[in-house]
Design a protein around this motif. Structure first.
Motif, short mmCIF file in Angstrom:
data_model
loop_
_atom_site.label_atom_id
_atom_site.label_comp_id
_atom_site.label_asym_id
_atom_site.label_seq_id
_atom_site.Cartn_x
_atom_site.Cartn_y
_atom_site.Cartn_z
N SER A 1 2.99 -1.58 8.28
CA SER A 1 1.55 -2.08 8.47
C SER A 1 1.50 -3.29 9.40
CB SER A 1 0.94 -2.36 6.98
OG SER A 1 0.63 -1.34 6.25
N THR A 2 0.42 -3.14 10.07
CA THR A 2 -0.01 -4.28 10.98
C THR A 2 -1.29 -4.87 10.85
OG1 THR A 2 -0.92 -2.62 12.53
CG2 THR A 2 1.50 -3.05 12.86
N LYS A 3 -2.12 -4.46 9.72
CA LYS A 3 -3.20 -5.08 9.36
C LYS A 3 -3.18 -5.46 8.01
CE LYS A 3 -5.60 -4.21 13.18
NZ LYS A 3 -6.58 -3.29 13.38
N PRO A 4 -4.05 -6.25 7.42
CA PRO A 4 -4.08 -6.49 5.87
C PRO A 4 -4.23 -5.13 5.10
CG PRO A 4 -5.65 -7.87 6.97
CD PRO A 4 -5.12 -6.85 8.14
N VAL A 5 -3.44 -5.10 4.12
CA VAL A 5 -3.48 -4.10 2.89
C VAL A 5 -3.75 -4.75 1.67
CG1 VAL A 5 -1.80 -2.69 1.92
CG2 VAL A 5 -1.28 -3.08 4.17
N ILE A 6 -4.73 -3.73 1.10
CA ILE A 6 -5.14 -4.34 -0.23
C ILE A 6 -4.69 -3.36 -1.42
CG2 ILE A 6 -7.26 -5.00 0.81
CD1 ILE A 6 -8.78 -2.89 -0.56
N ALA A 7 -4.68 -4.10 -2.77
CA ALA A 7 -4.76 -3.32 -3.93
C ALA A 7 -6.23 -3.48 -4.42
CB ALA A 7 -3.64 -3.98 -4.83
N SER A 8 -6.87 -2.34 -4.32
CA SER A 8 -8.28 -2.56 -4.67
C SER A 8 -8.61 -2.73 -6.19
CB SER A 8 -8.97 -1.41 -3.94
OG SER A 8 -8.61 -0.08 -4.85
N HIS A 9 -7.85 -2.13 -7.18
CA HIS A 9 -8.12 -2.35 -8.59
C HIS A 9 -6.59 -2.32 -9.27
CE1 HIS A 9 -8.23 1.91 -7.42
NE2 HIS A 9 -8.29 2.29 -8.63
N SER A 10 -6.13 -3.44 -9.16
CA SER A 10 -4.83 -3.70 -9.76
C SER A 10 -4.41 -5.09 -10.17
CB SER A 10 -3.51 -3.13 -8.93
OG SER A 10 -3.57 -1.90 -8.48
N ASN A 11 -3.71 -5.05 -11.34
CA ASN A 11 -3.68 -6.46 -11.98
C ASN A 11 -2.34 -6.89 -12.07
OD1 ASN A 11 -6.42 -6.56 -12.73
ND2 ASN A 11 -6.00 -5.99 -14.83
N ALA A 12 -2.02 -8.01 -12.49
CA ALA A 12 -0.40 -8.64 -12.58
C ALA A 12 0.54 -8.08 -13.55
CB ALA A 12 -0.65 -10.21 -12.56
N ARG A 13 1.57 -7.61 -12.91
CA ARG A 13 2.59 -7.05 -13.87
C ARG A 13 3.29 -7.90 -14.82
NH1 ARG A 13 5.33 -1.31 -12.29
NH2 ARG A 13 6.23 -0.92 -14.22
N SER A 14 3.25 -9.11 -14.24
CA SER A 14 3.74 -10.45 -15.05
C SER A 14 3.03 -10.61 -16.37
CB SER A 14 4.05 -11.61 -14.29
OG SER A 14 5.10 -11.30 -13.33
N ILE A 15 1.72 -10.38 -16.36
CA ILE A 15 0.90 -10.55 -17.50
C ILE A 15 0.94 -9.45 -18.36
CG2 ILE A 15 -1.45 -11.35 -18.00
CD1 ILE A 15 0.25 -13.54 -16.51
N ILE B 1 -0.67 8.84 8.55
CA ILE B 1 -1.92 8.38 8.25
C ILE B 1 -2.19 6.93 8.24
CG2 ILE B 1 -3.39 8.54 6.24
CD1 ILE B 1 -3.59 10.97 8.06
N VAL B 2 -1.09 6.13 7.77
CA VAL B 2 -1.27 4.88 7.74
C VAL B 2 -1.51 4.15 9.15
CG1 VAL B 2 -0.29 2.60 7.05
CG2 VAL B 2 -0.22 4.45 5.48
N ARG B 3 -0.74 4.50 9.77
CA ARG B 3 -0.82 3.87 11.58
C ARG B 3 -2.09 4.42 12.01
NH1 ARG B 3 4.86 5.91 11.69
NH2 ARG B 3 6.39 3.90 11.61
N LEU B 4 -2.42 5.53 11.67
CA LEU B 4 -3.77 6.14 12.48
C LEU B 4 -5.00 5.42 11.75
CD1 LEU B 4 -3.38 9.95 12.55
CD2 LEU B 4 -3.78 8.37 14.42
N MET B 5 -4.92 5.20 10.53
CA MET B 5 -6.12 4.37 9.87
C MET B 5 -6.50 3.01 10.50
SD MET B 5 -5.41 5.41 5.69
CE MET B 5 -6.64 4.02 5.19
N LYS C 1 -0.24 -10.59 -0.03
CA LYS C 1 -0.48 -12.17 0.72
C LYS C 1 -0.30 -12.22 2.26
CE LYS C 1 0.48 -16.88 0.39
NZ LYS C 1 -0.94 -17.49 0.67
N LYS C 2 1.13 -11.91 2.40
CA LYS C 2 1.66 -11.76 3.64
C LYS C 2 0.82 -11.06 4.70
CE LYS C 2 6.24 -12.99 2.35
NZ LYS C 2 7.90 -12.36 2.22
N SER C 3 0.31 -9.94 4.23
CA SER C 3 -0.31 -9.21 5.07
C SER C 3 -1.72 -9.61 5.54
CB SER C 3 -0.59 -7.66 4.52
OG SER C 3 -1.54 -7.68 3.59
N GLY C 4 -2.38 -10.53 4.65
CA GLY C 4 -3.84 -11.04 4.87
C GLY C 4 -4.59 -10.23 3.88
N GLY C 5 -3.80 -9.50 2.94
CA GLY C 5 -4.64 -8.77 2.14
C GLY C 5 -5.18 -9.38 0.76
N VAL C 6 -5.75 -8.54 -0.17
CA VAL C 6 -6.37 -8.97 -1.51
C VAL C 6 -6.13 -7.96 -2.50
CG1 VAL C 6 -8.32 -9.83 -2.53
CG2 VAL C 6 -8.04 -10.12 -0.23
#
Length: 309
Positions: A181-195, A153-157, A211-216
């Motif tokens: 993954s070959t395209k940007p991957v996001i975490a749509s609604h997640s925060n920083a675990r260090s905080i 599914i990831v590849r097809l998406m 970041k490396k994937s170009g995601g946000v």
């Protein structure tokens, strides 16, 4: 300033409660979003597994409701590609992007991905908190990461031009997803675990991989994910933004408020109408205008440009 919010549950909440998505007393509605210079909202189709087994047919019911809303309101546009977003923003419309929160709605069938794509779905949050046919969730695991079906599914998406979202995924599912993954991957609604050390938040190395994937990473406004408590404020929310900016740069952070999907918001933020308070505070803290524009929406717009066919 254009605002992009990468996740809200307002569509399903409005439909479930037989309320209007145009104007309501929830966290988000189209009327309040129109108050900004431009607004792009990812509208999640969420079926709570604690209440009923998610299904393909029920997911399509929510999508049809969104189509009805669009047909009745000229100031709302469901966008299927970046050109749609551009056109919608130029026409001063609120732009909606349909997403699935949890891959259960696929019911283990790749052909259902085609149906959802043709219906306008452009983003899938692979898991919710529990395991499904795609992989393991943040709270419970039994698949040992991304399943063979999940990898397919990831590849097809990504071939189709759909955004892969790893919010709610467990660590192994995350790793497996990033490895193929070959395209940007996001975490749509997640925060920083260090905080805030919460299972729904991201380790620093995960943020770096995004970041490396170009995601946000979309900052979540739920107080539990801000400080493990029922109360939080805008400065405590900004701590997550500052951490991600310091770790991965200002191009890696955006907004994923999770409106209408949580029990408690930070003080002074009652809903979408108050997002400007966050942006004003960032400006007061000497974030440049360009940095604030990126966090408010520019970074996710870049991902939409890069991924949406």
């Amino acid at each position: 300033m254009i605002v992009v919010d990468a996740h809200c549950d307002s569509l399903t909440r409005a439909v479930n409660n037989k309320k209007s998505l145009v104007s309501n007393s929830f966290h988000w509605d189209i009327k309040r979003a129109l108050g900004y210079d431009g607004f792009v909202q990812v509208l999640a189709v969420f079926q709570d597994p604690d209440e009923e087994k998610p299904s393909f047919n029920n997911a399509m019911r929510y999508i049809h409701e969104a189509e009805e809303i669009e047909s009745r309101n000229s100031f709302f546009k469901i966008c299927k590609n970046y050109d749609d977003i551009n056109a919608g923003l130029k026409s001063k419309k609120v732009c909606g992007i349909l997403s699935l929160e949890g891959g259960e709605a696929l019911e283990g069938k790749t052909e259902n991905l085609d149906v959802f794509y043709n219906a306008g779905v452009r983003l899938i949050t692979l898991t919710w908190n529990y395991p499904n046919e795609l992989g393991d969730g943040a709270k419970t695991q039994y698949n040992g990461g991304l399943t063979a079906f999940g990898k397919k599914i990831v590849r097809l998406m990504q071939e189709k031009g759909m955004i892969v979202d790893i919010s709610h995924a467990d660590v192994k599912t995350f790793e497996d997803c990033m490895s193929i993954s070959t395209k940007p991957v996001i975490a749509s609604h997640s925060n920083a675990r260090s905080i805030c050390d919460h299972p729904r938040n991201l380790y620093d190395w995960q943020i770096t991989e995004i970041k490396k994937s170009g995601g946000v990473v979309g900052i979540n406004f739920y107080t539990e994910f801000i400080n493990n408590g029922s109360k939080a404020d805008i400065p405590s929310l900004i701590r997550h933004i500052e951490h991600i900016c310091a770790l991965a740069g200002e191009d890696t952070v955006g907004i994923g408020a999770d409106f209408d999907g949580m029990a408690s918001l930070p003080e002074k933020i009652n809903g979408v109408e108050d997002l400007y308070l966050l942006f004003n505070e960032l400006a007061r803290l000497n974030y440049s205008d360009r940095a604030v524009e990126k966090i408010a929406g520019g970074n996710f717009l870049r991902v939409f440009h890069d991924v949406l066919a």
